[in-house]
Write a protein that holds these residues in place. Structure first.
Motif, PDB file in Angstrom:
ATOM      1  N   TYR A   1       0.832  -1.207   0.000  1.00  0.00           N
ATOM      2  CA  TYR A   1       0.000   0.000   0.000  1.00  0.00           C
ATOM      3  C   TYR A   1       0.865   1.256   0.000  1.00  0.00           C
ATOM      4  O   TYR A   1       0.616   2.209  -0.757  1.00  0.00           O
ATOM      5  N   GLU A   2       1.889   1.268   0.843  1.00  0.00           N
ATOM      6  CA  GLU A   2       2.769   2.437   0.908  1.00  0.00           C
ATOM      7  C   GLU A   2       3.555   2.602  -0.399  1.00  0.00           C
ATOM      8  O   GLU A   2       3.781   3.730  -0.850  1.00  0.00           O
ATOM      9  N   LEU A   3       3.959   1.508  -1.002  1.00  0.00           N
ATOM     10  CA  LEU A   3       4.636   1.599  -2.298  1.00  0.00           C
ATOM     11  C   LEU A   3       3.712   2.226  -3.342  1.00  0.00           C
ATOM     12  O   LEU A   3       4.136   3.046  -4.158  1.00  0.00           O
ATOM     13  N   SER A   4       2.436   1.833  -3.308  1.00  0.00           N
ATOM     14  CA  SER A   4       1.480   2.369  -4.287  1.00  0.00           C
ATOM     15  C   SER A   4       1.240   3.859  -4.078  1.00  0.00           C
ATOM     16  O   SER A   4       0.898   4.572  -5.025  1.00  0.00           O
ATOM     17  N   ARG A   5       1.410   4.319  -2.849  1.00  0.00           N
ATOM     18  CA  ARG A   5       1.220   5.754  -2.565  1.00  0.00           C
ATOM     19  C   ARG A   5       2.367   6.595  -3.115  1.00  0.00           C
ATOM     20  O   ARG A   5       2.150   7.740  -3.530  1.00  0.00           O
ATOM     21  N   HIS A   6       3.555   6.058  -3.109  1.00  0.00           N
ATOM     22  CA  HIS A   6       4.734   6.842  -3.466  1.00  0.00           C
ATOM     23  C   HIS A   6       5.310   6.484  -4.830  1.00  0.00           C
ATOM     24  O   HIS A   6       6.164   7.215  -5.350  1.00  0.00           O
ATOM     25  N   TYR A   7       4.884   5.366  -5.407  1.00  0.00           N
ATOM     26  CA  TYR A   7       5.388   4.937  -6.711  1.00  0.00           C
ATOM     27  C   TYR A   7       4.218   4.514  -7.595  1.00  0.00           C
ATOM     28  O   TYR A   7       3.165   4.100  -7.098  1.00  0.00           O
ATOM     29  N   GLU A   8       4.412   4.589  -8.882  1.00  0.00           N
ATOM     30  CA  GLU A   8       3.379   4.215  -9.842  1.00  0.00           C
ATOM     31  C   GLU A   8       3.505   2.723 -10.157  1.00  0.00           C
ATOM     32  O   GLU A   8       4.283   2.313 -11.021  1.00  0.00           O
ATOM     33  N   LEU A   9       2.728   1.909  -9.428  1.00  0.00           N
ATOM     34  CA  LEU A   9       2.830   0.460  -9.613  1.00  0.00           C
ATOM     35  C   LEU A   9       2.370   0.027 -10.996  1.00  0.00           C
ATOM     36  O   LEU A   9       2.867  -0.953 -11.557  1.00  0.00           O
ATOM     37  N   GLY A  10       1.392   0.764 -11.563  1.00  0.00           N
ATOM     38  CA  GLY A  10       0.902   0.400 -12.886  1.00  0.00           C
ATOM     39  C   GLY A  10       1.961   0.486 -13.957  1.00  0.00           C
ATOM     40  O   GLY A  10       1.872  -0.218 -14.979  1.00  0.00           O
TER      41      GLY A  10
ATOM     42  N   GLY B   1       9.834   7.814   5.436  1.00  0.00           N
ATOM     43  CA  GLY B   1       9.606   7.536   6.835  1.00  0.00           C
ATOM     44  C   GLY B   1       8.975   6.185   7.113  1.00  0.00           C
ATOM     45  O   GLY B   1       8.467   5.941   8.217  1.00  0.00           O
ATOM     46  N   PHE B   2       8.987   5.292   6.115  1.00  0.00           N
ATOM     47  CA  PHE B   2       8.340   4.001   6.279  1.00  0.00           C
ATOM     48  C   PHE B   2       9.361   2.867   6.271  1.00  0.00           C
ATOM     49  O   PHE B   2       9.006   1.707   6.153  1.00  0.00           O
ATOM     50  N   GLY B   3      10.619   3.186   6.421  1.00  0.00           N
ATOM     51  CA  GLY B   3      11.646   2.152   6.386  1.00  0.00           C
ATOM     52  C   GLY B   3      11.584   1.207   7.567  1.00  0.00           C
ATOM     53  O   GLY B   3      11.870   0.020   7.439  1.00  0.00           O
ATOM     54  N   PHE B   4      11.168   1.702   8.735  1.00  0.00           N
ATOM     55  CA  PHE B   4      11.122   0.878   9.939  1.00  0.00           C
ATOM     56  C   PHE B   4      10.122  -0.280   9.807  1.00  0.00           C
ATOM     57  O   PHE B   4      10.484  -1.445  10.045  1.00  0.00           O
ATOM     58  N   PRO B   5       8.847  -0.023   9.419  1.00  0.00           N
ATOM     59  CA  PRO B   5       7.923  -1.166   9.221  1.00  0.00           C
ATOM     60  C   PRO B   5       8.400  -2.126   8.142  1.00  0.00           C
ATOM     61  O   PRO B   5       8.223  -3.344   8.267  1.00  0.00           O
ATOM     62  N   ALA B   6       9.000  -1.597   7.068  1.00  0.00           N
ATOM     63  CA  ALA B   6       9.515  -2.486   6.020  1.00  0.00           C
ATOM     64  C   ALA B   6      10.631  -3.366   6.562  1.00  0.00           C
ATOM     65  O   ALA B   6      10.747  -4.553   6.198  1.00  0.00           O
TER      66      ALA B   6
END
Length: 438
Positions: free
Chosen positions: A176-185, A276-281
């Motif tokens: 989900y976080e990847l989809s927010r910051h990168y264009e998965l399509g 700021g999402f490196g910790f959960p990853a």
């Protein structure tokens, strides 16, 4: 159940079997939503289109899981660990040799897992406190692993169940976080580009070899399944779902990192750290690696006990944990990961092709608990045939992998040819035996 010859936790007793369908799914899901499987998915992109990579992962994992399921079902029916099951086809001496090979490969596998777990924990601690000590974090991770292993299969099942649920949730959050910051399509429009020398055939072979890497451990865990349905459906669903999730994530992160002008990576932490999402990853990687390392150390311990019956369970578990820490600190060990996968194929595939054919096609005679306590020194009459078929299969695997690679990969051809050689050899041997007795 405790056995006086082999020690603690060696038999899957029918009255104490605890793995139902959901527990088996969770076990294999937790085992394979792991960073090394993510790393394998990274190898497929950009050499293949993202959609092609996902299709290859799904088909390869469905096919590769067949031997995994068959050996696991053998464990469920007999209550015996994987290495003990090799005694029927290979005899006591051959079984010990197979066990030594298996133990060595699992220890090497644990080296990789211990280092990756230490790296993830070190990243999380450094992000929270600023303290940086990779060697210490690797030791801490392996201590936790050994403590869980010493609890036996019940401890592993409980840990895997909770971790599997957490892993699926964390993986979903990461996507989900990847989809927010990168264009998965954009991954679907990404053109293939030879990067790692991965062809479609090699990709399929790698996916199949990843499934085969678990064959040597499947009976160790599925012997505790309550019935055959849990062993078959639970393993297949859990393994295939986990492989698609993990390799799909690795392929996606690899493609996104390249499209973003970064160095190719499988690690979602690197893509999400700046947001700021490196910790959960990092937690995803840490928990996934820890659960897989627990299973590797546990199975390596059982392999050691098959080589030296009578050894107390805790002794090889502790020794393997120490060796894993030492090996994890070898410089550049991760650079050999792809070669390690190919080594697994060369050593494991022919070994278990023989065992599967022996059980399902040749005979089930002797596949009972007497194998575990037998002190006989003479192996079955078919043991020379089994060893010869295994040697031929291993040579073919090495040749088709290192010297003259096949376009379709070596895993499936080696499996079929080795099993066929053993079956033909046993039929000829049986015919000759009947003639000599006539």
């Amino acid at each position: 159940m405790r056995n006086p010859l082999l020690g603690q936790d060696t038999l899957g007793d029918e009255q104490t079997r605890s793995l139902k369908l959901f527990g088996t799914i969770a076990l294999w899901l937790g085992a394979n939503v792991v960073v090394t499987t993510i790393l394998t998915g990274m190898l497929l992109v950009p050499d293949l289109r993202f959609s092609t990579a996902l299709g290859t992962v799904f088909i390869g994992s469905v096919v590769g899981a067949i031997p995994l399921v068959l050996v696991g079902l053998m464990g469920q029916r007999t209550g015996l660990p994987s290495m003990v099951l090799t005694r029927r086809a290979y005899g006591p001496t051959g079984s010990r040799l197979i066990s030594l090979v298996n133990m060595s490969v699992l220890i090497a596998w644990s080296w990789i897992q211990a280092l990756l777990a230490g790296m993830s924990l070190n990243y999380a601690v450094q992000a929270a406190t600023g303290y940086d000590n990779l060697a210490l974090m690797t030791v801490v991770c392996e201590v936790i692993v050994v403590c869980i292993v010493l609890r036996g299969h019940i401890g592993i099942e409980r840990v895997e169940r909770w971790v599997a649920s957490a892993m699926v949730i964390l993986a979903a959050v990461v996507v989900y976080e990847l989809s927010r910051h990168y264009e998965l399509g954009s991954l679907l429009q990404m053109s293939p580009d030879p990067h790692n020398g991965i062809t479609l055939g090699i990709a399929f072979d790698i996916v199949v070899a990843t499934a085969f890497s678990w064959i040597s451990s499947s009976a160790d865990y599925n012997r505790n399944c309550v019935d055959g349905r849990a062993a078959v459906a639970g393993t297949w669903i859990g393994y295939v779902a986990a492989t698609v999730i993990a390799m799909g994530l690795g392929a996606a992160v690899s493609g996104l990192s390249i499209m973003g002008g970064m160095a190719q990576t499988y690690d979602p932490t690197k893509l999400l750290a700046e947001y700021g999402f490196g910790f959960p990853a990092a937690l995803v990687i840490f928990f996934s690696v820890m659960t897989t390392n627990v299973m590797a150390v546990y199975s390596a311990t059982l392999s050691c006990m098959n080589v030296a019956p009578g050894m107390a369970f805790w002794k090889p578990a502790l020794a393997i944990g120490v060796v894993s820490v030492v090996g994890a600190l070898i410089p550049g060990i991760l650079d050999q990961f792809q070669n390690f996968l190919l080594l697994i194929g060369a050593l494991f595939i022919p070994a278990f092709a023989v065992m599967i054919v022996d059980y399902y096609l040749v005979t089930r005679q002797g596949y009972d608990r007497e194998l575990l306590t037998a002190r006989r020194q003479v192996g079955p009459a078919t043991a020379p045939v089994a060893i010869a078929a295994y040697a031929a299969g291993a040579l073919l695997a090495a040749y088709w992998t290192l010297v003259a690679p096949l376009s379709i990969g070596a895993s499936l051809p080696v499996f079929v040819i080795t099993g066929g050689l053993y079956w033909i050899g046993t039929q000829v041997f049986v015919a000759q035996s009947k003639q000599s007795q006539a």
